[in-house]
Design a protein around this motif. Structure first.
Motif, PDB file in Angstrom:
ATOM      1  N   ILE A 128       0.855  -1.200   0.000  1.00 33.26           N
ATOM      2  CA  ILE A 128       0.000   0.000   0.000  1.00 33.26           C
ATOM      3  C   ILE A 128       0.891   1.250   0.000  1.00 33.26           C
ATOM      4  CG2 ILE A 128      -1.670   1.362   1.331  1.00 33.26           C
ATOM      5  CD1 ILE A 128      -2.638  -1.306   2.610  1.00 33.26           C
ATOM      6  N   PHE A 129       1.845   1.246   0.922  1.00 31.81           N
ATOM      7  CA  PHE A 129       2.738   2.393   1.111  1.00 31.81           C
ATOM      8  C   PHE A 129       3.529   2.696  -0.166  1.00 31.81           C
ATOM      9  CE2 PHE A 129       6.687   4.376   2.477  1.00 31.81           C
ATOM     10  CZ  PHE A 129       6.339   5.203   3.528  1.00 31.81           C
ATOM     11  N   ASP A 130       4.178   1.673  -0.687  1.00 31.74           N
ATOM     12  CA  ASP A 130       5.029   1.890  -1.870  1.00 31.74           C
ATOM     13  C   ASP A 130       4.210   2.325  -3.085  1.00 31.74           C
ATOM     14  OD1 ASP A 130       7.253   1.248  -0.421  1.00 31.74           O
ATOM     15  OD2 ASP A 130       7.461  -0.793  -1.212  1.00 31.74           O
ATOM     16  N   THR A 131       3.026   1.728  -3.226  1.00 34.82           N
ATOM     17  CA  THR A 131       2.177   2.078  -4.370  1.00 34.82           C
ATOM     18  C   THR A 131       1.724   3.529  -4.285  1.00 34.82           C
ATOM     19  OG1 THR A 131       1.390  -0.209  -4.450  1.00 34.82           O
ATOM     20  CG2 THR A 131       0.089   1.422  -5.644  1.00 34.82           C
ATOM     21  N   ALA A 132       1.291   3.948  -3.088  1.00 36.28           N
ATOM     22  CA  ALA A 132       0.817   5.325  -2.921  1.00 36.28           C
ATOM     23  C   ALA A 132       1.961   6.317  -3.128  1.00 36.28           C
ATOM     24  CB  ALA A 132       0.203   5.499  -1.536  1.00 36.28           C
TER      25      ALA A 132
END
Lengths: 106, 106
Positions: free
Chosen positions: B17-21
């Motif tokens: 989630i973090f890396d994608t955002a």
């Protein structure tokens, strides 16, 4: 050297040299930033662009100092950087031109 | 709320989630900077561009804090900013999802 007196006619010429060089350098900076941004492909390119703008803005702010005590040095530097030419100095007293050229050689 | 335990499976989901955002926000910033630079017509536009990059870089640096004690807040803010969707949270424990959504509503 900073004790030079500037006649009204010389002040007019100096202002034109100064404004022309500043405008040229600003235009060149705008063009270069647009070129760098167009090529930018990732965040690092964008952070580098920020640094580029920041440095050039600071540099321009420091360089273009229109105090009569500084103008000989400013023009000397602009001459060295080839941002102005010998021909643009025509109309200034010869001792000013000599001083500007001496500084331009450093 | 920062006492949540994160299972290995949840850590994997959280990282995704973090890396994608983060990647989305960086990509959006690069695209916006390129757009602003393409439109820039004068030095003031370029100084404004510097400020834009500087602010967004600082904002991104502060926002994306991958400490497990902070993740709920980070995801809550990303949800509020619509940088992530409810669906991306699937797989996290329901009390974490509830907490993220509560923060997202502020």
């Amino acid at each position: 050297m900073h004790d030079f007196n500037w006649t009204a006619a010389e002040k007019k010429i100096a202002r034109r040299i100064f404004d022309t060089a500043l405008q040229r350098e600003l235009d060149a900076t705008v063009a270069k930033v647009k070129e760098l941004a167009a090529k930018a492909a990732n965040p690092d390119d964008i952070w580098a662009l920020e640094e580029y703008i920041s440095e050039h803005r600071r540099d321009i702010d420091q360089k273009y100092d229109y105090r009569y005590s500084q103008l000989i040095f400013v023009f000397g530097r602009l001459l060295r950087e080839k941002r102005i030419s010998d021909e643009e100095l025509v109309g200034l007293a010869s001792e000013k031109i000599q001083a500007i050229k001496r500084i331009g050689e450093f």
